[in-house]
Scaffold this active site. Structure first.
Site, PDB file in Angstrom:
ATOM      1  CB  ILE A   1      -0.928   0.022   1.234  1.00 10.62           C
ATOM      2  CG1 ILE A   1      -1.870  -1.180   1.230  1.00 10.62           C
ATOM      3  CG2 ILE A   1      -1.720   1.328   1.299  1.00 10.62           C
ATOM      4  CD1 ILE A   1      -2.709  -1.292   2.492  1.00 10.62           C
TER       5      ILE A   1
ATOM      6  CB  CYS B   1       7.898  -2.006   1.700  1.00 13.07           C
ATOM      7  SG  CYS B   1       6.718  -2.281   0.354  1.00 13.07           S
TER       8      CYS B   1
END
Length: 243
Positions: free
Chosen positions: A162, A192
């Protein structure tokens, strides 16, 4: 951690607004083209001249760098690298991964960014449950994770990322769910920013689930409507009268 029960009313303040446009693009979309569409549509939504949009697509292989990305997160630039205004660090996009860009008017719905991110996690968790995959959220790591005890104690793999940005309270960017991408491409980055060897990357295919993109899209739409409200398919563009 946000209480999941509080997420269920995220779409209620949008009652009375037009359904969210639901658009699916089958071809691979260049990143620059997608960014231009997002920016233009988000500006129109903020100006109340366009409805909200959820756009499902795939990109050719590429890496994107979020606002927290550090140079050490790019291990091997195998593919083009794009700097972007979304939150987070480096991630990979490519065929076999369903990217969903969300242009939603957060202020009209509920001006709570933390709740918005938690609701996106819940959306992905419910979508994965449709395929008998237990996705989980983690308080210290954004995204959706799958426990992999067969790979060692405490091992978890990320199945969905996300990364969002707000501009005039309209969201840009969104989520990426791994259906069957080439997972080796993630080795060119620290995904990430999570370098701990206990945490890797997985996909539905890697977990042993043979699922088509169309099946995932159906589940995504159903679970989105349960959390955010009604959607409507994009209207086909009229054909040119010439030729």
């Amino acid at each position: 951690m946000v209480n999941v029960r509080d997420q269920l009313d995220f779409g209620l303040q949008a009652a009375g607004f037009p359904p969210v446009e639901w658009r699916v693009t089958e071809r691979l979309v260049p990143y620059d083209d997608a960014l231009a569409v997002m920016e233009e549509r988000a500006a129109a939504i903020a100006g109340e001249s366009a409805s909200e949009l959820v756009w499902l697509l795939e990109h050719p292989p590429l890496y994107t760098a979020g606002t927290s990305a550090q140079p050490t997160g790019l291990l091997e630039p195998r593919f083009p690298v794009y700097e972007t205004g979304r939150g987070g660090e480096f991630t990979y996009h490519g065929p076999g991964q369903r990217v969903v860009y969300l242009m939603l008017h957060i202020k009209q719905r509920r001006p709570d960014v933390r709740l918005f991110v938690a609701t996106l996690e819940e959306w992905l968790i419910r979508t994965l449950a449709a395929f008998n995959v237990r996705g989980e959220r983690r308080e210290d790591r954004v995204g959706v994770w799958v426990a992999r005890p067969e790979r060692g104690a405490g091992h978890e793999d990320k199945i969905a990322a996300i990364g969002i940005r707000l501009k005039r309270w309209v969201s840009l960017h969104g989520v990426a769910l791994n259906i069957d991408p080439d997972l080796s491409h993630f080795a060119g980055i620290v995904p990430c920013g999570v370098a701990d060897a206990r945490y890797g990357v997985t996909s539905l295919a890697d977990l042993g689930h043979t699922v088509t993109t169309a099946q995932v899209d159906l589940a995504l739409r159903r679970e989105f409507e349960g959390l955010f409200g009604a959607t409507q398919s994009a209207r086909p563009r009229p054909r040119s009268s010439r030729g």
